[in-house]
Design a protein around this motif. Structure first.
Motif, PDB file in Angstrom:
ATOM      1  N   ILE A   1       0.854  -1.190   0.000  1.00 53.64           N
ATOM      2  CA  ILE A   1       0.000   0.000   0.000  1.00 53.64           C
ATOM      3  C   ILE A   1       0.886   1.234   0.000  1.00 53.64           C
ATOM      4  N   ALA A   2       0.715   2.041  -1.019  1.00 50.89           N
ATOM      5  CA  ALA A   2       1.443   3.304  -1.106  1.00 50.89           C
ATOM      6  C   ALA A   2       0.596   4.408  -0.484  1.00 50.89           C
ATOM      7  N   VAL A   3       1.253   5.323   0.201  1.00 49.40           N
ATOM      8  CA  VAL A   3       0.577   6.496   0.750  1.00 49.40           C
ATOM      9  C   VAL A   3       1.268   7.739   0.205  1.00 49.40           C
ATOM     10  N   ASP A   4       0.496   8.559  -0.488  1.00 53.76           N
ATOM     11  CA  ASP A   4       1.012   9.789  -1.081  1.00 53.76           C
ATOM     12  C   ASP A   4      -0.079  10.838  -0.968  1.00 53.76           C
ATOM     13  N   VAL A   5       0.224  12.035  -1.417  1.00 57.32           N
ATOM     14  CA  VAL A   5      -0.798  13.080  -1.453  1.00 57.32           C
ATOM     15  C   VAL A   5      -1.564  13.012  -2.771  1.00 57.32           C
ATOM     16  N   THR A   6      -2.756  13.582  -2.765  1.00 59.68           N
ATOM     17  CA  THR A   6      -3.533  13.745  -3.987  1.00 59.68           C
ATOM     18  C   THR A   6      -4.129  15.137  -3.972  1.00 59.68           C
ATOM     19  N   HIS A   7      -4.584  15.599  -5.116  1.00 60.42           N
ATOM     20  CA  HIS A   7      -5.068  16.973  -5.228  1.00 60.42           C
ATOM     21  C   HIS A   7      -6.401  17.153  -4.513  1.00 60.42           C
ATOM     22  N   ALA A   8      -6.443  18.068  -3.545  1.00 58.56           N
ATOM     23  CA  ALA A   8      -7.717  18.518  -2.999  1.00 58.56           C
ATOM     24  C   ALA A   8      -8.374  19.418  -4.042  1.00 58.56           C
ATOM     25  N   THR A   9      -9.647  19.221  -4.240  1.00 60.76           N
ATOM     26  CA  THR A   9     -10.357  19.998  -5.273  1.00 60.76           C
ATOM     27  C   THR A   9     -11.337  20.989  -4.665  1.00 60.76           C
ATOM     28  N   ASP A  10     -11.181  21.258  -3.365  1.00 63.47           N
ATOM     29  CA  ASP A  10     -12.115  22.147  -2.672  1.00 63.47           C
ATOM     30  C   ASP A  10     -11.656  23.603  -2.684  1.00 63.47           C
ATOM     31  N   CYS A  11     -11.148  24.037  -3.823  1.00 65.56           N
ATOM     32  CA  CYS A  11     -10.758  25.431  -4.008  1.00 65.56           C
ATOM     33  C   CYS A  11     -11.133  25.845  -5.434  1.00 65.56           C
ATOM     34  N   PRO A  12     -11.174  27.138  -5.728  1.00 66.55           N
ATOM     35  CA  PRO A  12     -11.628  27.585  -7.049  1.00 66.55           C
ATOM     36  C   PRO A  12     -10.770  27.063  -8.198  1.00 66.55           C
ATOM     37  N   THR A  13     -11.376  27.003  -9.363  1.00 68.20           N
ATOM     38  CA  THR A  13     -10.793  26.767 -10.699  1.00 68.20           C
ATOM     39  C   THR A  13     -10.485  25.313 -11.019  1.00 68.20           C
ATOM     40  N   ILE A  14     -10.681  24.370 -10.091  1.00 72.22           N
ATOM     41  CA  ILE A  14     -10.374  22.965 -10.378  1.00 72.22           C
ATOM     42  C   ILE A  14     -11.646  22.251 -10.822  1.00 72.22           C
ATOM     43  N   ASP A  15     -11.552  21.503 -11.921  1.00 71.34           N
ATOM     44  CA  ASP A  15     -12.695  20.796 -12.492  1.00 71.34           C
ATOM     45  C   ASP A  15     -12.894  19.468 -11.763  1.00 71.34           C
ATOM     46  N   LYS A  16     -13.921  19.387 -10.945  1.00 68.79           N
ATOM     47  CA  LYS A  16     -14.183  18.170 -10.175  1.00 68.79           C
ATOM     48  C   LYS A  16     -14.696  17.034 -11.046  1.00 68.79           C
ATOM     49  N   ARG A  17     -15.148  17.332 -12.240  1.00 69.18           N
ATOM     50  CA  ARG A  17     -15.685  16.275 -13.103  1.00 69.18           C
ATOM     51  C   ARG A  17     -14.628  15.242 -13.464  1.00 69.18           C
ATOM     52  N   GLN A  18     -13.385  15.664 -13.566  1.00 70.75           N
ATOM     53  CA  GLN A  18     -12.303  14.727 -13.867  1.00 70.75           C
ATOM     54  C   GLN A  18     -11.425  14.429 -12.650  1.00 70.75           C
ATOM     55  N   GLN A  19     -11.261  15.415 -11.764  1.00 71.34           N
ATOM     56  CA  GLN A  19     -10.359  15.249 -10.623  1.00 71.34           C
ATOM     57  C   GLN A  19     -11.056  14.717  -9.384  1.00 71.34           C
ATOM     58  N   GLY A  20     -12.391  14.666  -9.396  1.00 71.82           N
ATOM     59  CA  GLY A  20     -13.133  14.169  -8.251  1.00 71.82           C
ATOM     60  C   GLY A  20     -13.422  15.264  -7.241  1.00 71.82           C
ATOM     61  N   ASP A  21     -14.275  14.942  -6.281  1.00 68.04           N
ATOM     62  CA  ASP A  21     -14.674  15.902  -5.245  1.00 68.04           C
ATOM     63  C   ASP A  21     -13.946  15.529  -3.958  1.00 68.04           C
ATOM     64  N   ILE A  22     -12.762  16.105  -3.769  1.00 65.59           N
ATOM     65  CA  ILE A  22     -11.874  15.751  -2.657  1.00 65.59           C
ATOM     66  C   ILE A  22     -11.650  16.989  -1.796  1.00 65.59           C
ATOM     67  N   ALA A  23     -11.963  16.870  -0.506  1.00 64.46           N
ATOM     68  CA  ALA A  23     -11.889  18.026   0.386  1.00 64.46           C
ATOM     69  C   ALA A  23     -10.973  17.753   1.566  1.00 64.46           C
ATOM     70  N   LEU A  24     -10.269  18.788   2.009  1.00 67.01           N
ATOM     71  CA  LEU A  24      -9.480  18.689   3.223  1.00 67.01           C
ATOM     72  C   LEU A  24     -10.405  18.428   4.412  1.00 67.01           C
ATOM     73  N   GLY A  25     -10.010  17.501   5.270  1.00 67.26           N
ATOM     74  CA  GLY A  25     -10.758  17.230   6.476  1.00 67.26           C
ATOM     75  C   GLY A  25     -11.822  16.166   6.358  1.00 67.26           C
ATOM     76  N   ASN A  26     -12.037  15.647   5.149  1.00 65.15           N
ATOM     77  CA  ASN A  26     -13.067  14.613   4.951  1.00 65.15           C
ATOM     78  C   ASN A  26     -12.502  13.196   4.988  1.00 65.15           C
ATOM     79  N   GLY A  27     -11.235  13.075   5.357  1.00 63.31           N
ATOM     80  CA  GLY A  27     -10.638  11.755   5.492  1.00 63.31           C
ATOM     81  C   GLY A  27      -9.698  11.398   4.365  1.00 63.31           C
TER      82      GLY A  27
END
Length: 352
Positions: free
Chosen positions: A229-255
């Motif tokens: 199991i690898a653990v790395d960072v991924t893009h949070a998309t809970d800020c302006p200008t990021i397209d959640k349709r391709q990057q997903g709906d990922i928010a800081l603090g949601n696990g």
């Protein structure tokens, strides 16, 4: 997050580790794991491999890369200015006007990286995206000779390091990618070591991920895990200008984020999801339809193949001086990995 674990995280974030120059941070890791790991070793590549229950027939490897993006010195200007090339994937725009540190053999040297002021740019120059060739490091030296007395070709350079706490349990720092992932795999090993284990658990601080997943490739060959199991960072998309349709709906603090896709073993993935639900650990889902650009890629392809999972930590502003995470996401990710391995009896079949 326990006080000692938080201090370990701060120490990681204050320690330089550009790819190829990971020794200082690996020393920090070795010292921390010595109190709870059964074995700790460093391989010829520089990966630190800590293990609990090494005699078990089934081996599980957690991989978190310790290296950060950085620079290294390549040239001295006659007037004492210093030029450098990048280590890893930089956006040169992120470097303009930053406080930097050159990690010379005589000790850290403060520097700034900049270019001529906007007042002096031509109209054409103002329209252009800055190039790395247009930037230089300034340590205050008056001559090339003075600079060379302090700095050598090949010395590593990083952004000025340090953790800054913010509102709502958030924190920012350079190199959250991937010292947060490194913290998670080491902390997961510590938490698992406090419980009964039926499998061998290897937490590996991998090197040189930012220049091609090199440490994960060599350490996985040495450990020869059945599950990785690898653990790395991924893009949070809970800020302006990021397209959640391709990057997903990922928010800081949601696990932590559990990934699905062809790079991930479906049985491992479903067991991670089931573990999170059973232990009431909040988590998020994301997907990648290609080989992921992190250690999970190298893990999956090791030897005859490894049943691989990917757990990621949401990160705003990746590869910048102000990478931001929620500290609670790290805590939950460590709990998830520890619960995953504690729940294994060694007889599971991970054949897809």
């Amino acid at each position: 997050m326990e006080a000692s674990s938080y201090e370990f995280l701060k120490q990681l974030l204050h320690t330089p580790s550009p790819s190829g120059y990971e020794r200082p941070i690996q020393d920090v890791v070795r010292k921390y794991v010595a109190s709870f790991a059964d074995t700790v070793r460093t391989d010829a590549h520089g990966n630190v491999i800590a293990c609990k229950n090494p005699e078990a027939k089934v081996r599980v490897m957690f991989a978190g890369h310790c290296d950060q993006i950085g620079m290294l010195v390549t040239h001295f200007h006659d007037s004492g200015f210093i030029y450098a090339q990048t280590i890893g994937g930089w956006d040169p725009q992120q470097l303009i006007g930053q406080r930097m540190v050159i990690w010379a053999s005589g000790g850290p040297i403060p520097a700034v990286i900049s270019r001529k002021p906007i007042h002096l740019l031509t109209d054409e120059e103002r329209k252009q995206v800055v190039k790395l060739d247009d930037l230089w490091l300034d340590i205050g030296a008056k001559t090339k000779q003075e600079a060379q007395e302090l700095v050598r070709i090949g010395d590593p350079v990083t952004l000025q390091l340090g953790l800054v706490e913010m509102r709502n349990g958030l924190a920012n720092s350079p190199a959250m990618d991937n010292k947060t992932g490194l913290w998670t795999v080491i902390e997961a090993l510590r938490r698992a070591s406090l419980q009964s284990l039926q499998v061998g658990v290897y937490a590996v601080s991998t090197v040189a991920e930012e220049i091609g997943l090199r440490g994960a490739q060599t350490s996985a060959f040495g450990v020869d895990p059945h599950i990785g199991i690898a653990v790395d960072v991924t893009h949070a998309t809970d800020c302006p200008t990021i397209d959640k349709r391709q990057q997903g709906d990922i928010a800081l603090g949601n696990g932590p984020v559990i990934f699905r896709g062809p790079n991930m073993n479906p049985v491992v993935t479903e067991r991670l999801i089931a573990t999170a639900k059973e232990k009431l650990i909040p988590f998020q889902m994301s997907a990648s339809g290609r080989a992921v650009p992190n250690d999970a890629n190298a893990l999956q392809l090791n030897r005859a193949g490894v049943a691989t999972g990917l757990v990621s930590l949401p990160n705003r502003y990746m590869h910048s001086a102000v990478e931001m995470v929620a500290l609670e996401d790290l805590d939950r990710a460590a709990d998830l990995l520890a619960a995953f391995v504690v729940g294994l009896n060694g007889d599971e079949d991970f054949t897809p």
